[in-house]
Scaffold this motif. Sequence first.
Motif, short mmCIF file in Angstrom:
data_model
loop_
_atom_site.label_atom_id
_atom_site.label_comp_id
_atom_site.label_asym_id
_atom_site.label_seq_id
_atom_site.Cartn_x
_atom_site.Cartn_y
_atom_site.Cartn_z
N GLY A 18 49.66 45.37 111.58
CA GLY A 18 48.76 44.46 111.61
C GLY A 18 47.70 44.80 110.77
O GLY A 18 46.77 43.88 110.17
N LYS A 19 47.36 46.07 110.73
CA LYS A 19 46.44 46.60 109.84
C LYS A 19 47.10 45.99 108.01
O LYS A 19 46.19 46.10 107.09
CB LYS A 19 46.66 48.55 109.39
N GLN A 20 48.45 46.04 108.09
CA GLN A 20 48.83 46.17 106.33
C GLN A 20 48.78 44.91 106.13
O GLN A 20 48.43 44.42 105.51
CB GLN A 20 50.02 46.51 106.17
N PHE A 21 48.86 43.55 107.21
CA PHE A 21 48.49 41.82 107.25
C PHE A 21 47.60 41.80 106.79
O PHE A 21 46.80 41.08 105.91
CB PHE A 21 49.19 41.73 108.40
N ALA A 22 46.62 42.32 107.13
CA ALA A 22 45.12 42.33 107.39
C ALA A 22 44.67 42.80 105.24
O ALA A 22 43.73 42.06 105.17
CB ALA A 22 43.33 42.94 108.16
N SER A 23 45.51 43.83 105.29
CA SER A 23 44.63 44.91 104.06
C SER A 23 45.58 43.49 102.90
O SER A 23 44.82 43.72 101.56
CB SER A 23 45.48 45.60 104.02
N ASP A 24 47.04 42.75 102.70
CA ASP A 24 47.29 42.34 101.93
C ASP A 24 46.45 40.81 102.17
O ASP A 24 46.68 40.51 100.82
CB ASP A 24 48.76 41.78 103.08
N ILE A 25 46.34 40.23 103.74
CA ILE A 25 45.07 38.84 103.36
C ILE A 25 43.85 39.26 102.02
O ILE A 25 43.39 38.89 101.66
CB ILE A 25 45.15 38.16 104.74
N GLU A 26 43.65 40.32 102.58
CA GLU A 26 41.77 40.60 102.08
C GLU A 26 42.37 40.65 100.24
O GLU A 26 41.97 40.29 99.21
CB GLU A 26 41.92 41.85 102.29
N ASP A 27 43.62 41.68 100.11
CA ASP A 27 44.20 42.26 98.46
C ASP A 27 44.93 41.03 98.20
O ASP A 27 44.07 40.17 96.93
CB ASP A 27 45.35 42.83 98.22
N TYR A 28 45.47 39.45 98.67
CA TYR A 28 46.20 38.30 97.91
C TYR A 28 44.21 37.61 97.69
O TYR A 28 44.65 36.66 96.42
CB TYR A 28 46.60 37.95 98.80
N CYS A 29 43.87 37.87 98.42
CA CYS A 29 42.08 36.81 98.47
C CYS A 29 41.81 37.30 96.98
O CYS A 29 41.27 36.72 96.09
CB CYS A 29 41.57 36.79 99.26
N LYS A 30 41.87 38.25 97.72
CA LYS A 30 40.69 39.28 95.78
C LYS A 30 40.93 38.64 94.95
O LYS A 30 40.35 38.32 93.74
CB LYS A 30 40.24 40.21 96.46
N THR A 31 42.52 39.43 94.15
CA THR A 31 42.96 39.24 93.33
C THR A 31 43.77 38.22 93.43
O THR A 31 43.85 37.25 91.87
CB THR A 31 44.07 40.31 93.19
N THR A 38 50.74 34.58 89.02
CA THR A 38 52.07 36.02 90.04
C THR A 38 51.35 37.71 90.41
O THR A 38 51.07 38.34 89.36
CB THR A 38 53.17 35.98 89.43
N PRO A 39 51.88 37.52 91.31
CA PRO A 39 51.07 38.84 91.37
C PRO A 39 52.27 40.17 91.28
O PRO A 39 53.11 39.63 91.41
CB PRO A 39 51.19 38.77 93.32
N GLU A 40 51.96 41.13 91.24
CA GLU A 40 52.56 42.60 90.95
C GLU A 40 52.77 43.34 92.26
O GLU A 40 53.98 44.16 91.75
CB GLU A 40 51.28 43.29 89.77
N ILE A 53 46.38 30.48 104.12
CA ILE A 53 45.21 31.81 104.00
C ILE A 53 43.59 31.06 103.05
O ILE A 53 42.40 32.00 103.18
CB ILE A 53 45.71 32.30 103.17
N LEU A 54 44.29 30.39 102.58
CA LEU A 54 42.96 29.76 101.46
C LEU A 54 42.20 28.76 101.70
O LEU A 54 41.83 28.15 101.02
CB LEU A 54 42.94 29.97 99.78
N LEU A 55 42.76 28.04 103.49
CA LEU A 55 41.70 27.24 103.67
C LEU A 55 40.66 27.14 103.62
O LEU A 55 39.75 25.68 103.18
CB LEU A 55 42.19 27.43 105.52
N TYR A 56 39.00 28.23 103.97
CA TYR A 56 38.77 27.93 103.62
C TYR A 56 37.71 29.53 102.60
O TYR A 56 37.98 30.43 102.76
CB TYR A 56 37.70 28.67 105.15
N PRO A 57 36.73 29.17 101.91
CA PRO A 57 35.78 30.45 101.08
C PRO A 57 35.79 31.30 101.26
O PRO A 57 36.10 32.46 100.09
CB PRO A 57 35.23 29.37 100.56
N ARG A 58 35.32 31.65 103.32
CA ARG A 58 35.19 33.20 103.34
C ARG A 58 36.39 33.80 103.34
O ARG A 58 36.63 33.51 104.90
CB ARG A 58 33.75 33.20 103.70
#
Length: 177
Positions: A18-31, A38-40, A53-58
């Motif tokens: 669950g923690k990794q999932f949250a971290s992946d969401i944040e990283d994906y949306c930032k980058t 294309t993600p590295e 994931i990008l349904l809403y801007p915040r």
Amino acid sequence: MPMPKAPPDAPSPMMEFGKQFASDIEDYCKTFSSKEITPEREFNFPPNFLQNILLYPRVEYKLEHDFGDFKFIGFIDNASDSFGIIRDFKTGTAPWTQERLENSLQMMAYSLILFKQQTILPTCFIDYYKTRIKGKSMEWTDVHETYQHTFTMQDLAKTEIRIRKAAEEIAEAYELH
């Protein structure tokens, strides 16, 4: 002589997942908010997750509130610009239900604080992505369920009492340990 502190328990595979999932969401949306990039690295998302994931801007919005004798800090996974809609992504083997959302202190707390700060009663959504244990690791299933609820003013009044009680219990636990 005081008792030595016990080492903290190692996080469960479900908690780590669950923690990794949250971290992946944040990283994906930032980058990678642009679909042209294309993600590295690979992200471990459930099937069809990227459309949500990008349904809403915040994304991973830090919500803080000073209750006087303690400060609340939480992170809203996803929210509309006006905070009229807030969403939390949940993983795990324990299913989410409408009743579980309606009793979620986390979502009640977010609603209370948004009301205190912006006089908004948001509609709360839980997006539940079921996982299963396979060996010593976790994996996604095909189960995705969404629940929604808007808390009432009466709910919010009770929520502040629950938050204050939880803060007192946490403070007492720190004193003991």
